[in-house]
Design a protein around this motif. Structure first.
Motif, PDB file in Angstrom:
ATOM      1  N   ARG A  35       0.801  -1.239  -0.017  1.00 45.53           N
ATOM      2  CA  ARG A  35      -0.001   0.075   0.019  1.00 45.53           C
ATOM      3  C   ARG A  35       0.997   1.169   0.067  1.00 45.53           C
ATOM      4  O   ARG A  35       2.139   0.957   0.620  1.00 45.53           O
ATOM      5  CB  ARG A  35      -0.734  -0.222   1.356  1.00 45.53           C
ATOM      6  N   THR A  36       0.388   2.429  -0.610  1.00 44.14           N
ATOM      7  CA  THR A  36       1.083   3.689  -0.702  1.00 44.14           C
ATOM      8  C   THR A  36       0.054   4.660  -0.352  1.00 44.14           C
ATOM      9  O   THR A  36      -1.053   4.664  -1.085  1.00 44.14           O
ATOM     10  CB  THR A  36       1.800   3.951  -1.972  1.00 44.14           C
ATOM     11  N   TYR A  37       0.314   5.317   0.758  1.00 48.67           N
ATOM     12  CA  TYR A  37      -0.539   6.632   0.772  1.00 48.67           C
ATOM     13  C   TYR A  37       0.435   7.727   1.105  1.00 48.67           C
ATOM     14  O   TYR A  37       1.615   7.823   1.124  1.00 48.67           O
ATOM     15  CB  TYR A  37      -1.610   6.243   1.982  1.00 48.67           C
ATOM     16  N   TRP A  38      -0.320   9.016   1.078  1.00 43.48           N
ATOM     17  CA  TRP A  38       0.613  10.245   1.341  1.00 43.48           C
ATOM     18  C   TRP A  38      -0.325  11.260   2.197  1.00 43.48           C
ATOM     19  O   TRP A  38      -1.540  11.421   2.165  1.00 43.48           O
ATOM     20  CB  TRP A  38       1.147  10.937  -0.044  1.00 43.48           C
ATOM     21  N   GLU A  58       6.512   0.465   7.933  1.00 46.75           N
ATOM     22  CA  GLU A  58       6.440   1.424   6.840  1.00 46.75           C
ATOM     23  C   GLU A  58       7.693   2.198   6.420  1.00 46.75           C
ATOM     24  O   GLU A  58       8.831   2.053   7.369  1.00 46.75           O
ATOM     25  CB  GLU A  58       5.322   2.589   7.526  1.00 46.75           C
ATOM     26  N   SER A 112       3.750   0.895   2.947  1.00 44.73           N
ATOM     27  CA  SER A 112       3.146   0.151   3.912  1.00 44.73           C
ATOM     28  C   SER A 112       3.497  -1.291   3.648  1.00 44.73           C
ATOM     29  O   SER A 112       3.104  -1.638   2.462  1.00 44.73           O
ATOM     30  CB  SER A 112       1.640   0.498   4.167  1.00 44.73           C
ATOM     31  N   TYR A 116      -4.650  -1.565   4.353  1.00 43.77           N
ATOM     32  CA  TYR A 116      -5.333  -0.846   5.407  1.00 43.77           C
ATOM     33  C   TYR A 116      -6.106  -2.103   6.223  1.00 43.77           C
ATOM     34  O   TYR A 116      -6.932  -2.754   5.392  1.00 43.77           O
ATOM     35  CB  TYR A 116      -5.865   0.175   5.097  1.00 43.77           C
TER      36      TYR A 116
END
Ligand code: TYD
Length: 134
Positions: A35-38, A58, A112, A116
């Protein structure tokens, strides 16, 4: 053994046309990316985080601007100031973390190791202390 957080120097290909950095899973970082988030548009003075993960690991990179990541293992806190787009902070599982002092227009990239999962969060500090004491 509990893993330690650490700064990871990412490859940087310097070029007069503009620099380039790269992250390959299991090569530049010690996990597979699920997973990738910003995090962006953080109003001045706001604090993000305030939780721990039971399993998720992470890598956090300040792609733009700067911010501090405060990591707490229940005994001591360490502050990592991130302000370079070729520097990553590896955050192993089981640490309480906060992110603060975001500069204007800062952009935090987070890679990550898990999808989620709200169940993976510990959002109560006392519960965190109980969890790491197990
Ligand atoms: P949270 O992880 O608490 O943010 P931070 O640690 O940066 O303060 O997440 C904030 C909200 O976003 C929460 O309601 C869960 C949601 N969220 C997702 O739906 N997917 C994700 O991958 C992440 C990281 C958060």
């Amino acid at each position: 053994m509990v893993e330690q957080p650490r700064i990871i120097q990412l490859p940087k290909i310097s070029d007069p046309r503009g620099n380039l950095s790269v992250i390959e899973e299991l090569k530049d970082i010690p996990f597979k990316i699920e997973r990738t988030y910003w995090i962006y548009d953080v109003p001045g003075g706001e604090v993000r985080g305030g939780h721990a993960y039971k399993e998720n690991q992470e890598l956090i990179v300040a792609l733009s601007g700067s911010f501090d990541v405060v990591l707490d293992n229940g005994k001591e806190k360490k502050v990592f100031s991130l302000n370079r787009s070729y520097i990553g902070l590896y955050v192993p599982k089981g640490l309480w973390r906060e992110m603060e002092n975001f500069s204007t227009n800062s952009l935090a990239l987070v890679l990550s190791s898990t999808k989620y999962d709200a169940e993976d969060y510990i959002r109560d500090y006392q519960e965190f202390l109980n969890f790491i004491a197990q």
